[in-house]
Scaffold this active site. Structure first.
Site, PDB file in Angstrom:
ATOM      1  N   PHE A 186      32.458  32.038  32.103  1.00 14.43           N
ATOM      2  CA  PHE A 186      31.748  32.775  32.973  1.00 14.43           C
ATOM      3  C   PHE A 186      31.441  34.155  32.566  1.00 14.43           C
ATOM      4  O   PHE A 186      30.792  35.214  32.967  1.00 14.43           O
ATOM      5  CB  PHE A 186      32.461  33.041  34.232  1.00 14.43           C
ATOM      6  CG  PHE A 186      33.871  33.681  34.236  1.00 14.43           C
ATOM      7  CD1 PHE A 186      34.063  34.968  34.134  1.00 14.43           C
ATOM      8  CD2 PHE A 186      34.987  32.702  34.371  1.00 14.43           C
ATOM      9  CE1 PHE A 186      35.236  35.383  34.126  1.00 14.43           C
ATOM     10  CE2 PHE A 186      36.312  33.163  34.243  1.00 14.43           C
ATOM     11  CZ  PHE A 186      36.481  34.762  34.158  1.00 14.43           C
ATOM     12  N   HIS A 232      36.918  45.516  41.076  1.00 12.39           N
ATOM     13  CA  HIS A 232      37.669  45.375  39.805  1.00 12.39           C
ATOM     14  C   HIS A 232      38.839  46.276  39.737  1.00 12.39           C
ATOM     15  O   HIS A 232      38.779  47.382  40.209  1.00 12.39           O
ATOM     16  CB  HIS A 232      36.987  45.496  38.351  1.00 12.39           C
ATOM     17  CG  HIS A 232      37.798  45.778  37.200  1.00 12.39           C
ATOM     18  ND1 HIS A 232      38.463  44.494  36.678  1.00 12.39           N
ATOM     19  CD2 HIS A 232      38.443  46.805  36.643  1.00 12.39           C
ATOM     20  CE1 HIS A 232      39.099  45.175  35.540  1.00 12.39           C
ATOM     21  NE2 HIS A 232      39.090  46.402  35.587  1.00 12.39           N
ATOM     22  N   ASN A 257      32.995  39.477  43.884  1.00 11.47           N
ATOM     23  CA  ASN A 257      33.957  40.029  44.756  1.00 11.47           C
ATOM     24  C   ASN A 257      34.352  41.361  44.863  1.00 11.47           C
ATOM     25  O   ASN A 257      35.543  41.803  45.148  1.00 11.47           O
ATOM     26  CB  ASN A 257      35.268  39.125  44.173  1.00 11.47           C
ATOM     27  CG  ASN A 257      35.614  39.661  42.528  1.00 11.47           C
ATOM     28  OD1 ASN A 257      34.936  40.270  42.182  1.00 11.47           O
ATOM     29  ND2 ASN A 257      36.505  38.979  41.843  1.00 11.47           N
ATOM     30  N   THR A 312      41.329  37.129  43.455  1.00 10.42           N
ATOM     31  CA  THR A 312      40.319  37.136  42.661  1.00 10.42           C
ATOM     32  C   THR A 312      39.159  36.191  43.566  1.00 10.42           C
ATOM     33  O   THR A 312      37.932  36.791  43.657  1.00 10.42           O
ATOM     34  CB  THR A 312      40.650  36.427  41.347  1.00 10.42           C
ATOM     35  OG1 THR A 312      41.400  36.994  40.759  1.00 10.42           O
ATOM     36  CG2 THR A 312      39.283  36.600  40.513  1.00 10.42           C
ATOM     37  N   ARG A 337      38.762  42.136  49.271  1.00  8.62           N
ATOM     38  CA  ARG A 337      38.036  40.852  48.750  1.00  8.62           C
ATOM     39  C   ARG A 337      37.982  40.076  50.085  1.00  8.62           C
ATOM     40  O   ARG A 337      36.996  39.348  50.330  1.00  8.62           O
ATOM     41  CB  ARG A 337      38.515  40.333  47.692  1.00  8.62           C
ATOM     42  CG  ARG A 337      38.259  40.948  46.348  1.00  8.62           C
ATOM     43  CD  ARG A 337      39.253  40.830  45.269  1.00  8.62           C
ATOM     44  NE  ARG A 337      38.710  41.040  43.832  1.00  8.62           N
ATOM     45  CZ  ARG A 337      39.419  41.012  42.739  1.00  8.62           C
ATOM     46  NH1 ARG A 337      40.600  40.444  42.695  1.00  8.62           N
ATOM     47  NH2 ARG A 337      38.868  41.534  41.685  1.00  8.62           N
ATOM     48  N   TYR A 345      34.331  43.911  29.347  1.00  6.88           N
ATOM     49  CA  TYR A 345      34.997  42.771  29.470  1.00  6.88           C
ATOM     50  C   TYR A 345      35.390  41.856  28.247  1.00  6.88           C
ATOM     51  O   TYR A 345      35.240  40.467  28.423  1.00  6.88           O
ATOM     52  CB  TYR A 345      33.974  42.002  30.676  1.00  6.88           C
ATOM     53  CG  TYR A 345      34.354  42.076  31.935  1.00  6.88           C
ATOM     54  CD1 TYR A 345      35.654  42.093  32.717  1.00  6.88           C
ATOM     55  CD2 TYR A 345      33.114  42.579  32.678  1.00  6.88           C
ATOM     56  CE1 TYR A 345      35.742  42.276  34.072  1.00  6.88           C
ATOM     57  CE2 TYR A 345      33.478  43.083  34.209  1.00  6.88           C
ATOM     58  CZ  TYR A 345      34.694  42.869  34.851  1.00  6.88           C
ATOM     59  OH  TYR A 345      34.940  42.822  36.067  1.00  6.88           O
ATOM     60  N   ARG A 350      46.041  45.988  43.259  1.00 11.06           N
ATOM     61  CA  ARG A 350      45.759  44.603  43.124  1.00 11.06           C
ATOM     62  C   ARG A 350      46.246  44.093  44.459  1.00 11.06           C
ATOM     63  O   ARG A 350      45.477  43.063  44.864  1.00 11.06           O
ATOM     64  CB  ARG A 350      46.398  44.084  41.964  1.00 11.06           C
ATOM     65  CG  ARG A 350      45.675  44.474  40.671  1.00 11.06           C
ATOM     66  CD  ARG A 350      46.305  43.877  39.542  1.00 11.06           C
ATOM     67  NE  ARG A 350      46.037  42.371  39.283  1.00 11.06           N
ATOM     68  CZ  ARG A 350      44.772  41.855  38.760  1.00 11.06           C
ATOM     69  NH1 ARG A 350      43.778  42.925  38.411  1.00 11.06           N
ATOM     70  NH2 ARG A 350      44.340  40.631  38.647  1.00 11.06           N
TER      71      ARG A 350
HETATM   72  P1  ATP Z   1      38.891  41.867  37.990  1.00  5.86           P
HETATM   73  O1  ATP Z   1      39.374  41.819  36.661  1.00  5.86           O
HETATM   74  O2  ATP Z   1      37.436  42.029  38.079  1.00  5.86           O
HETATM   75  O3  ATP Z   1      39.837  42.862  38.717  1.00  5.86           O
HETATM   76  P2  ATP Z   1      40.741  39.680  38.427  1.00  5.86           P
HETATM   77  O4  ATP Z   1      41.884  40.211  37.427  1.00  5.86           O
HETATM   78  O5  ATP Z   1      41.054  39.170  39.838  1.00  5.86           O
HETATM   79  O6  ATP Z   1      39.503  40.568  38.550  1.00  5.86           O
HETATM   80  P3  ATP Z   1      39.797  37.884  36.073  1.00  5.86           P
HETATM   81  O7  ATP Z   1      40.401  36.660  35.890  1.00  5.86           O
HETATM   82  O8  ATP Z   1      40.094  39.025  35.425  1.00  5.86           O
HETATM   83  O9  ATP Z   1      40.016  38.367  37.903  1.00  5.86           O
HETATM   84  O10 ATP Z   1      38.300  37.885  36.053  1.00  5.86           O
HETATM   85  C1  ATP Z   1      37.400  38.958  36.017  1.00  5.86           C
HETATM   86  C2  ATP Z   1      36.337  38.617  36.831  1.00  5.86           C
HETATM   87  O11 ATP Z   1      35.461  37.703  36.344  1.00  5.86           O
HETATM   88  C3  ATP Z   1      36.469  38.396  38.337  1.00  5.86           C
HETATM   89  O12 ATP Z   1      36.816  39.512  39.120  1.00  5.86           O
HETATM   90  C4  ATP Z   1      35.170  37.918  38.895  1.00  5.86           C
HETATM   91  O13 ATP Z   1      34.124  38.828  39.068  1.00  5.86           O
HETATM   92  C5  ATP Z   1      34.851  37.032  37.544  1.00  5.86           C
HETATM   93  N1  ATP Z   1      35.206  35.609  37.723  1.00  5.86           N
HETATM   94  C6  ATP Z   1      36.486  35.354  37.410  1.00  5.86           C
HETATM   95  N2  ATP Z   1      36.802  34.079  37.544  1.00  5.86           N
HETATM   96  C7  ATP Z   1      35.477  33.605  37.722  1.00  5.86           C
HETATM   97  C8  ATP Z   1      34.916  32.167  37.787  1.00  5.86           C
HETATM   98  N3  ATP Z   1      35.749  31.121  37.832  1.00  5.86           N
HETATM   99  N4  ATP Z   1      33.701  32.256  37.937  1.00  5.86           N
HETATM  100  C9  ATP Z   1      32.684  33.299  38.084  1.00  5.86           C
HETATM  101  N5  ATP Z   1      33.201  34.349  37.618  1.00  5.86           N
HETATM  102  C10 ATP Z   1      34.683  34.515  37.785  1.00  5.86           C
HETATM  103 MG    MG Z   2      41.187  41.036  35.655  1.00  3.55          MG
END
Ligand code: ATP
Ligand code: MG
Length: 137
Positions: free
Chosen positions: A57, A115, A112, A91, A102, A49, A85
């Site tokens: 976060f 990923h 959620n 998300t 989700r 990450y 997706r």
């Molecule tokens: P992923 O990358 O896990 O597929 P995503 O692309 O929908 O999810 P991102 O913006 O890349 O979302 O965020 C990565 C991950 O970080 C999210 O899946 C979630 O687990 C966590 N996350 C995102 N936003 C928040 C937040 N506001 N507070 C806490 N955790 C968050």
């Molecule tokens: Mg993402």
């Protein structure tokens, strides 16, 4: 065909619903061409990450991702990145459409359940983070 990297997250493995999640992938037209269960270390979560390192976060997210085992997988199909997706949903599960992973299983914006890679370029990077070529078939 395209491939994407998927992770079934700790909240889902803890509830023993990986099969239910996989059913939605398969019913959605994606094929699971690689899959393994492992317990991420904090260092691995931080590296995976790294793009989110500046987000508020980030530390909480990395702690969560190594709190229980995950299932990492390669999903294959037409437009697999976008298709996955769509199957995952928004998300924040509160905003996710009916029928998505989700919406069905996500607990909150962090826990959620899944990923998915966000572009074919990142999919290639993320797949090679977890899998070697001969593990994908
Ligand atoms: P992923 O990358 O896990 O597929 P995503 O692309 O929908 O999810 P991102 O913006 O890349 O979302 O965020 C990565 C991950 O970080 C999210 O899946 C979630 O687990 C966590 N996350 C995102 N936003 C928040 C937040 N506001 N507070 C806490 N955790 C968050
Ligand atoms: Mg993402």
């Amino acid at each position: 065909v395209e491939r994407t990297l998927s992770i079934i997250k700790p909240d889902a493995t803890a509830r023993n619903i990986t099969g239910k999640v996989n059913a939605l992938f398969e019913e959605g037209g994606l094929r699971i061409v690689a899959q393994k269960r492992l317990h991420l270390t904090k260092a691995m979560a931080q590296q995976f990450y790294a793009v989110h390192a500046e987000r508020s976060f980030y530390d909480e997210l990395c702690e969560y991702m190594c709190s229980a085992p995950v299932v990492v997988q390669v999903l294959e199909g037409e437009s697999a990145v976008t298709r996955n997706r769509e199957i995952m949903g928004a998300t924040n599960p509160a905003n996710a459409a009916e029928g998505t992973v989700r919406k069905a299983f996500g607990l909150n914006v962090q826990e959620n359940s899944v990923h998915g890679s966000d572009s074919p370029e990142n999919a290639a990077i993320e797949i090679s983070f977890f899998f070697s070529g001969i593990e994908i078939a």
